[in-house]
Scaffold this motif. Structure first.
Motif, PDB file in Angstrom:
ATOM      1  N   ASP A  39       0.856  -1.183   0.000  1.00 35.14           N
ATOM      2  CA  ASP A  39       0.000   0.000   0.000  1.00 35.14           C
ATOM      3  C   ASP A  39       0.897   1.240   0.000  1.00 35.14           C
ATOM      4  OD1 ASP A  39      -1.878   1.966   0.300  1.00 35.14           O
ATOM      5  OD2 ASP A  39      -2.924   1.019   1.977  1.00 35.14           O
ATOM      6  N   PHE A  40       0.818   2.031  -1.074  1.00 34.44           N
ATOM      7  CA  PHE A  40       1.610   3.254  -1.156  1.00 34.44           C
ATOM      8  C   PHE A  40       1.054   4.356  -0.259  1.00 34.44           C
ATOM      9  CE2 PHE A  40       2.649   1.248  -5.265  1.00 34.44           C
ATOM     10  CZ  PHE A  40       4.036   1.350  -5.231  1.00 34.44           C
ATOM     11  N   GLY A  41      -0.160   4.151   0.240  1.00 34.18           N
ATOM     12  CA  GLY A  41      -0.768   5.137   1.117  1.00 34.18           C
ATOM     13  C   GLY A  41      -1.374   6.294   0.353  1.00 34.18           C
ATOM     14  N   LYS A  42      -1.534   7.435   1.034  1.00 35.54           N
ATOM     15  CA  LYS A  42      -2.113   8.618   0.410  1.00 35.54           C
ATOM     16  C   LYS A  42      -1.011   9.452  -0.243  1.00 35.54           C
ATOM     17  CE  LYS A  42      -6.092   9.068   3.509  1.00 35.54           C
ATOM     18  NZ  LYS A  42      -6.839   9.964   4.445  1.00 35.54           N
ATOM     19  N   VAL A  43      -1.227   9.808  -1.503  1.00 34.57           N
ATOM     20  CA  VAL A  43      -0.241  10.596  -2.243  1.00 34.57           C
ATOM     21  C   VAL A  43      -0.929  11.774  -2.917  1.00 34.57           C
ATOM     22  CG1 VAL A  43       1.217   8.575  -2.640  1.00 34.57           C
ATOM     23  CG2 VAL A  43      -0.486   9.228  -4.353  1.00 34.57           C
ATOM     24  N   MET A  44      -0.142  12.755  -3.317  1.00 28.47           N
ATOM     25  CA  MET A  44      -0.668  13.927  -4.004  1.00 28.47           C
ATOM     26  C   MET A  44      -0.865  13.614  -5.490  1.00 28.47           C
ATOM     27  SD  MET A  44      -0.945  16.048  -1.560  1.00 28.47           S
ATOM     28  CE  MET A  44      -1.280  17.575  -2.435  1.00 28.47           C
ATOM     29  N   PRO A  45      -1.771  14.321  -6.162  1.00 30.38           N
ATOM     30  CA  PRO A  45      -1.942  14.127  -7.608  1.00 30.38           C
ATOM     31  C   PRO A  45      -0.632  14.375  -8.349  1.00 30.38           C
ATOM     32  CG  PRO A  45      -3.744  15.429  -6.714  1.00 30.38           C
ATOM     33  CD  PRO A  45      -2.743  15.290  -5.614  1.00 30.38           C
ATOM     34  N   VAL A 129      -5.121   8.536  -4.124  1.00 30.55           N
ATOM     35  CA  VAL A 129      -4.706   9.837  -4.652  1.00 30.55           C
ATOM     36  C   VAL A 129      -5.624  10.912  -4.076  1.00 30.55           C
ATOM     37  CG1 VAL A 129      -4.202  11.178  -6.709  1.00 30.55           C
ATOM     38  CG2 VAL A 129      -3.987   8.684  -6.770  1.00 30.55           C
ATOM     39  N   LYS A 130      -5.028  11.883  -3.393  1.00 34.63           N
ATOM     40  CA  LYS A 130      -5.804  12.948  -2.764  1.00 34.63           C
ATOM     41  C   LYS A 130      -6.444  13.855  -3.813  1.00 34.63           C
ATOM     42  CE  LYS A 130      -2.882  13.193   1.390  1.00 34.63           C
ATOM     43  NZ  LYS A 130      -2.007  14.066   2.207  1.00 34.63           N
ATOM     44  N   HIS A 131      -7.537  14.493  -3.421  1.00 38.73           N
ATOM     45  CA  HIS A 131      -8.223  15.438  -4.314  1.00 38.73           C
ATOM     46  C   HIS A 131      -7.679  16.838  -4.097  1.00 38.73           C
ATOM     47  CE1 HIS A 131     -11.355  17.570  -6.502  1.00 38.73           C
ATOM     48  NE2 HIS A 131     -11.507  18.343  -5.438  1.00 38.73           N
ATOM     49  N   LEU A 132      -7.356  17.508  -5.194  1.00 40.69           N
ATOM     50  CA  LEU A 132      -6.981  18.917  -5.154  1.00 40.69           C
ATOM     51  C   LEU A 132      -7.949  19.702  -6.036  1.00 40.69           C
ATOM     52  CD1 LEU A 132      -3.075  19.022  -5.377  1.00 40.69           C
ATOM     53  CD2 LEU A 132      -4.516  19.445  -3.394  1.00 40.69           C
ATOM     54  N   PRO A 133      -8.387  20.869  -5.582  1.00 39.92           N
ATOM     55  CA  PRO A 133      -9.288  21.679  -6.422  1.00 39.92           C
ATOM     56  C   PRO A 133      -8.649  21.959  -7.772  1.00 39.92           C
ATOM     57  CG  PRO A 133      -9.179  22.555  -4.191  1.00 39.92           C
ATOM     58  CD  PRO A 133      -8.116  21.509  -4.278  1.00 39.92           C
ATOM     59  N   LYS A 134      -9.447  21.805  -8.816  1.00 40.42           N
ATOM     60  CA  LYS A 134      -8.936  22.056 -10.170  1.00 40.42           C
ATOM     61  C   LYS A 134     -10.095  22.422 -11.086  1.00 40.42           C
ATOM     62  CE  LYS A 134      -8.998  17.112 -11.321  1.00 40.42           C
ATOM     63  NZ  LYS A 134      -9.279  16.628  -9.965  1.00 40.42           N
ATOM     64  N   PRO A 135      -9.818  23.194 -12.126  1.00 39.58           N
ATOM     65  CA  PRO A 135     -10.877  23.540 -13.090  1.00 39.58           C
ATOM     66  C   PRO A 135     -11.182  22.354 -14.006  1.00 39.58           C
ATOM     67  CG  PRO A 135      -8.800  24.470 -13.793  1.00 39.58           C
ATOM     68  CD  PRO A 135      -8.541  23.838 -12.462  1.00 39.58           C
TER      69      PRO A 135
END
Length: 289
Positions: A39-45, A129-135
């Motif tokens: 399990d790589f765990g939680k990562v950024m996009p 993969v964490k959610h980041l606000p994006k258009p």
């Protein structure tokens, strides 16, 4: 005595056969993996986490790794050695590319070898993969048609751009042909859940006669759709010259038809061209008309 000798022969033969079978089994390669799930765990996009697995040969014969593949192109693998001696090991590196993904993901790595008992070994890899606000752009009116127009006509085209994301959408560049321009001032900024009208102006004055097939490329900050094209089609015909028609062309006057107003006949004048016609004067061949 005969029966005793027969029993001894059978026992000896059984021991030899069992020994050969056992030796054959021991000599077979045996694959073992340091972790069968990771399990790589939680990562950024857009992050690319990696992990190195250890493949061990616990048999007494060379272990040959015939093929390594994954259930998704987002998991890339590389192995340090495809031939592993008895008691030795090799490293298998797995890199998880999260570009374009969001949320929880599960993928499988398949390892094919000459292990007779486990010809295909599997490793399960997981990541969130964490959610980041994006258009997120949505375009209405990508296909535009000016129809049949005369050379010199100017046509306005409307394209609706909507931001379906949760961050500001920015249109920072619009590439057009010489016959197309736009009135909007760049950069165009669209808030989340809002929309904007992009107006294109098509000028056929300098365009040659015939079919229209052109495109406008628009660039924005949407990470998944960084650019899109608006296609424009139609047909340009030769510009018509000025012309006028008068109906009726002949008339028989009834001088008593409208004595109060003095009107004895009415004529219809129609403009047959593309430009305006100015009536400068009207004349009659007789004085009483």
């Amino acid at each position: 005595i005969f029966f005793v000798l027969l029993i001894i022969v059978i026992v000896v033969i059984s021991i030899i056969i069992f020994g050969q079978f056992q030796n054959s089994f021991i000599r077979a390669p045996q694959i073992t993996i340091s972790e069968e799930e990771w399990d790589f765990g939680k990562v950024m996009p857009d992050e690319k986490p990696s992990h190195k697995f250890t493949i061990i040969n616990k048999g007494n014969k060379d272990l040959t790794i015939e093929r390594v593949r994954s259930s998704c192109g987002c998991v890339q693998t590389s192995i340090s050695d495809t031939r592993i001696l008895p008691g030795k090991s090799a490293e298998l590196e797995a890199i998880f590319s999260t570009v374009g993904y969001e949320g929880k993901l599960d993928k499988i790595i398949y390892i094919n070898s000459n292990d007779p008992d486990i010809p295909e070994k599997r490793i399960k890899v997981k990541v969130e993969v964490k959610h980041l606000p994006k258009p997120k752009i949505k375009v209405f009116g990508i296909e535009q048609s000016v129809g049949l127009i005369s050379q010199g006509d100017i046509v306005n085209l409307s394209v609706i751009v909507k931001n379906q994301g949760d961050a500001e959408l920015i249109i920072d560049e619009i590439d057009t042909y010489e016959h197309i321009r736009y009135n909007n001032i760049l950069p165009l900024k669209i808030l989340p859940k809002e929309k904007l009208e992009l107006t294109l102006i098509y000028d056929s004055t300098e365009h040659e006669l015939g079919e229209i097939r052109e495109a406008v490329r628009v660039n924005c900050n949407d990470p998944t759709t960084a650019s899109f094209s608006i296609r424009i089609s139609g047909y340009i015909k030769e510009k018509e010259t000025l012309g006028i028609s008068i109906l009726p062309t002949e008339a028989v006057f009834n001088l008593a038809s409208d004595l109060e107003t003095g009107v004895i006949e009415k004529y219809i004048l129609k403009n047959l061209g593309d430009g305006n016609i100015k009536i400068i004067s009207t004349k009659s061949s007789v004085d009483y008309l």
